[in-house]
Design a protein around this motif. Structure first.
Motif, short mmCIF file in Angstrom:
data_model
loop_
_atom_site.label_atom_id
_atom_site.label_comp_id
_atom_site.label_asym_id
_atom_site.label_seq_id
_atom_site.Cartn_x
_atom_site.Cartn_y
_atom_site.Cartn_z
N LEU A 1 50.95 42.40 41.38
CA LEU A 1 49.95 41.91 42.31
C LEU A 1 48.55 41.97 41.70
O LEU A 1 47.80 40.99 41.74
N LEU A 2 48.20 43.10 41.10
CA LEU A 2 46.88 43.23 40.49
C LEU A 2 46.72 42.31 39.28
O LEU A 2 45.64 41.75 39.07
N LEU A 3 47.77 42.14 38.49
CA LEU A 3 47.70 41.24 37.34
C LEU A 3 47.51 39.80 37.80
O LEU A 3 46.73 39.05 37.22
N TRP A 4 48.18 39.42 38.87
CA TRP A 4 48.03 38.08 39.43
C TRP A 4 46.61 37.86 39.93
O TRP A 4 46.00 36.82 39.66
N ILE A 5 46.07 38.84 40.66
CA ILE A 5 44.70 38.75 41.17
C ILE A 5 43.71 38.68 40.00
O ILE A 5 42.77 37.87 40.02
N TYR A 6 43.93 39.50 38.98
CA TYR A 6 43.06 39.51 37.81
C TYR A 6 43.05 38.15 37.12
O TYR A 6 41.99 37.61 36.78
N ARG A 7 44.23 37.57 36.93
CA ARG A 7 44.30 36.26 36.29
C ARG A 7 43.64 35.19 37.14
O ARG A 7 42.99 34.29 36.61
N LEU A 8 43.79 35.29 38.44
CA LEU A 8 43.19 34.33 39.36
C LEU A 8 41.66 34.40 39.27
O LEU A 8 40.99 33.38 39.16
N ILE A 9 41.12 35.60 39.28
CA ILE A 9 39.67 35.77 39.21
C ILE A 9 39.13 35.33 37.85
O ILE A 9 38.12 34.64 37.77
N ARG A 10 39.82 35.72 36.78
CA ARG A 10 39.36 35.36 35.42
C ARG A 10 39.43 33.85 35.18
O ARG A 10 38.58 33.30 34.50
N SER A 11 40.44 33.17 35.74
CA SER A 11 40.55 31.73 35.52
C SER A 11 39.47 30.96 36.29
O SER A 11 39.03 29.92 35.84
N ARG A 12 39.04 31.49 37.42
CA ARG A 12 37.98 30.82 38.18
C ARG A 12 36.61 31.00 37.53
O ARG A 12 35.76 30.15 37.65
N SER A 13 36.42 32.15 36.86
CA SER A 13 35.12 32.40 36.25
C SER A 13 34.99 31.75 34.87
O SER A 13 33.91 31.62 34.35
N ALA A 14 36.12 31.33 34.29
CA ALA A 14 36.08 30.73 32.95
C ALA A 14 35.85 29.23 33.01
O ALA A 14 35.96 28.56 33.92
#
Length: 85
Positions: A72-85
């Motif tokens: 769950l945390l890895l999914w959230i992390y990837r989601l946040i990082r992909s939006r900021s990139a």
């Protein structure tokens, strides 16, 4: 079996490895961030599991709970990082 803080960190290391195996791919932070997310997922999963009364039912259940938290945390992390990139 009730884990302490250090126990959930160790379980979190295992959970982080399993989460990476379940969700392969390139993570923006590399292996260190993935390990830290696994530890955090273990702590979060352990806390939630113990609040629900399912955290201390054995090693396998604890690892599954921690792995779910890490995924769950890895999914959230990837989601946040992909939006900021």
């Amino acid at each position: 079996m009730e884990y302490g803080f250090l126990g959930w960190i160790i379980v979190g290391l295992i959970a982080g490895a399993l989460a990476k195996w379940i969700m392969p791919g390139k993570d923006p932070g590399g292996i260190i961030v993935t390990i830290l997310i696994g530890i955090a997922g273990g702590l979060v999963g352990g806390f939630i599991g113990s609040q629900l009364g399912i955290g201390g039912n054995g090693h396998i259940v604890s690892i599954l709970i921690a792995t779910a938290g890490a995924v769950l945390l890895l999914w959230i992390y990837r989601l946040i990082r992909s939006r900021s990139a």
